[in-house]
Design an enzyme around this catalytic site. Sequence first.
Site, PDB file in Angstrom:
ATOM      1  N   GLN A   1       3.032   9.986   0.883  1.00  0.00           N
ATOM      2  CA  GLN A   1       4.339   9.315   0.898  1.00  0.00           C
ATOM      3  C   GLN A   1       5.182   9.648  -0.326  1.00  0.00           C
ATOM      4  O   GLN A   1       6.376   9.353  -0.355  1.00  0.00           O
ATOM      5  CB  GLN A   1       4.171   7.803   1.023  1.00  0.00           C
ATOM      6  CG  GLN A   1       3.599   7.379   2.379  1.00  0.00           C
ATOM      7  CD  GLN A   1       3.465   5.884   2.458  1.00  0.00           C
ATOM      8  OE1 GLN A   1       2.474   5.336   2.028  1.00  0.00           O
ATOM      9  NE2 GLN A   1       4.476   5.215   2.980  1.00  0.00           N
TER      10      GLN A   1
ATOM     11  N   CYS B   1       6.356   0.051   7.014  1.00  0.00           N
ATOM     12  CA  CYS B   1       5.869   1.157   6.176  1.00  0.00           C
ATOM     13  C   CYS B   1       7.002   1.607   5.271  1.00  0.00           C
ATOM     14  O   CYS B   1       8.155   1.693   5.719  1.00  0.00           O
ATOM     15  CB  CYS B   1       5.413   2.296   7.083  1.00  0.00           C
ATOM     16  SG  CYS B   1       4.853   3.768   6.199  1.00  0.00           S
ATOM     17  N   LEU B   2       6.678   1.902   4.025  1.00  0.00           N
ATOM     18  CA  LEU B   2       7.695   2.369   3.089  1.00  0.00           C
ATOM     19  C   LEU B   2       8.392   3.627   3.607  1.00  0.00           C
ATOM     20  O   LEU B   2       9.551   3.879   3.274  1.00  0.00           O
ATOM     21  CB  LEU B   2       7.060   2.677   1.725  1.00  0.00           C
ATOM     22  CG  LEU B   2       6.412   1.487   0.994  1.00  0.00           C
ATOM     23  CD1 LEU B   2       5.741   1.977  -0.279  1.00  0.00           C
ATOM     24  CD2 LEU B   2       7.429   0.408   0.692  1.00  0.00           C
TER      25      LEU B   2
ATOM     26  N   HIS C   1      -4.134   1.173   7.632  1.00  0.00           N
ATOM     27  CA  HIS C   1      -2.783   1.753   7.689  1.00  0.00           C
ATOM     28  C   HIS C   1      -2.668   2.942   6.728  1.00  0.00           C
ATOM     29  O   HIS C   1      -2.192   4.022   7.103  1.00  0.00           O
ATOM     30  CB  HIS C   1      -1.764   0.652   7.335  1.00  0.00           C
ATOM     31  CG  HIS C   1      -0.333   1.114   7.258  1.00  0.00           C
ATOM     32  ND1 HIS C   1       0.649   0.633   8.082  1.00  0.00           N
ATOM     33  CD2 HIS C   1       0.275   2.024   6.439  1.00  0.00           C
ATOM     34  CE1 HIS C   1       1.798   1.226   7.780  1.00  0.00           C
ATOM     35  NE2 HIS C   1       1.600   2.059   6.781  1.00  0.00           N
ATOM     36  N   GLU C   2      -3.129   2.757   5.498  1.00  0.00           N
ATOM     37  CA  GLU C   2      -3.033   3.835   4.501  1.00  0.00           C
ATOM     38  C   GLU C   2      -3.945   4.997   4.868  1.00  0.00           C
ATOM     39  O   GLU C   2      -3.588   6.166   4.697  1.00  0.00           O
ATOM     40  CB  GLU C   2      -3.362   3.308   3.096  1.00  0.00           C
ATOM     41  CG  GLU C   2      -2.471   2.182   2.600  1.00  0.00           C
ATOM     42  CD  GLU C   2      -0.990   2.462   2.766  1.00  0.00           C
ATOM     43  OE1 GLU C   2      -0.566   3.627   2.631  1.00  0.00           O
ATOM     44  OE2 GLU C   2      -0.238   1.511   3.058  1.00  0.00           O
TER      45      GLU C   2
ATOM     46  N   HIS D   1      -2.427   7.443   7.154  1.00  0.00           N
ATOM     47  CA  HIS D   1      -1.488   8.380   6.512  1.00  0.00           C
ATOM     48  C   HIS D   1      -2.191   9.669   6.090  1.00  0.00           C
ATOM     49  O   HIS D   1      -1.577  10.745   6.087  1.00  0.00           O
ATOM     50  CB  HIS D   1      -0.867   7.754   5.256  1.00  0.00           C
ATOM     51  CG  HIS D   1       0.324   6.879   5.513  1.00  0.00           C
ATOM     52  ND1 HIS D   1       1.483   7.358   6.072  1.00  0.00           N
ATOM     53  CD2 HIS D   1       0.549   5.562   5.253  1.00  0.00           C
ATOM     54  CE1 HIS D   1       2.374   6.365   6.158  1.00  0.00           C
ATOM     55  NE2 HIS D   1       1.822   5.262   5.671  1.00  0.00           N
TER      56      HIS D   1
ATOM     57  N   GLY E   1       0.835  -1.192   0.000  1.00  0.00           N
ATOM     58  CA  GLY E   1       0.000   0.000   0.000  1.00  0.00           C
ATOM     59  C   GLY E   1       0.868   1.240   0.000  1.00  0.00           C
ATOM     60  O   GLY E   1       2.007   1.209   0.469  1.00  0.00           O
TER      61      GLY E   1
HETATM   62 CO    CO Z   1       2.726   3.371   5.603  1.00  0.00          CO
END
Ligand code: CO
Length: 157
Positions: A52, A91-92, A133-134, A137, A47
Amino acid sequence: MAMREIVVDGESILRKTSRPVEKFDEKLAILLDDMAETMYFENRGIGIAAVQVGILRRVFVVDVGDENGKIEFINPEIYEREGETLSYEGCLSCPGKNGYVERPTRIRVRAQNRKGEWFDMEATELLAICICHEYDHLDGILFTDKIVEVEEDEVES
Ligand code: CO
């Protein structure tokens, strides 16, 4: 399509609230395509949220490898959450960090697609977790804010 650079934890933009998308135009389509490419190739994520890649808009893309494939969420709203599970996340934007977070086991979410059409779906298991999670953000929340300490024997495998 083009890869975009991932914003990492410590940069203040990750803590800001993303704004709704108003124009469903070519620029949005390019952003969505670039986000997917960035998620799949360089980083092998499941995701990614627009913030991000430095864009403060309420947009995220997920693909948890199930039959749904890639799903694009624009202006999403999670309006039902049920159950509780511990999810081991990364997480990225937080390279090298992992931890357990409490997430619902089932959600209902509505959102717009890239054409601006509304859809409504139920999600469970990994897909529900990934969407939550997304979604966080979009409001400047990182999974690291929610990490809970877990004894090894509490973890179901
Ligand atoms: Co993330």
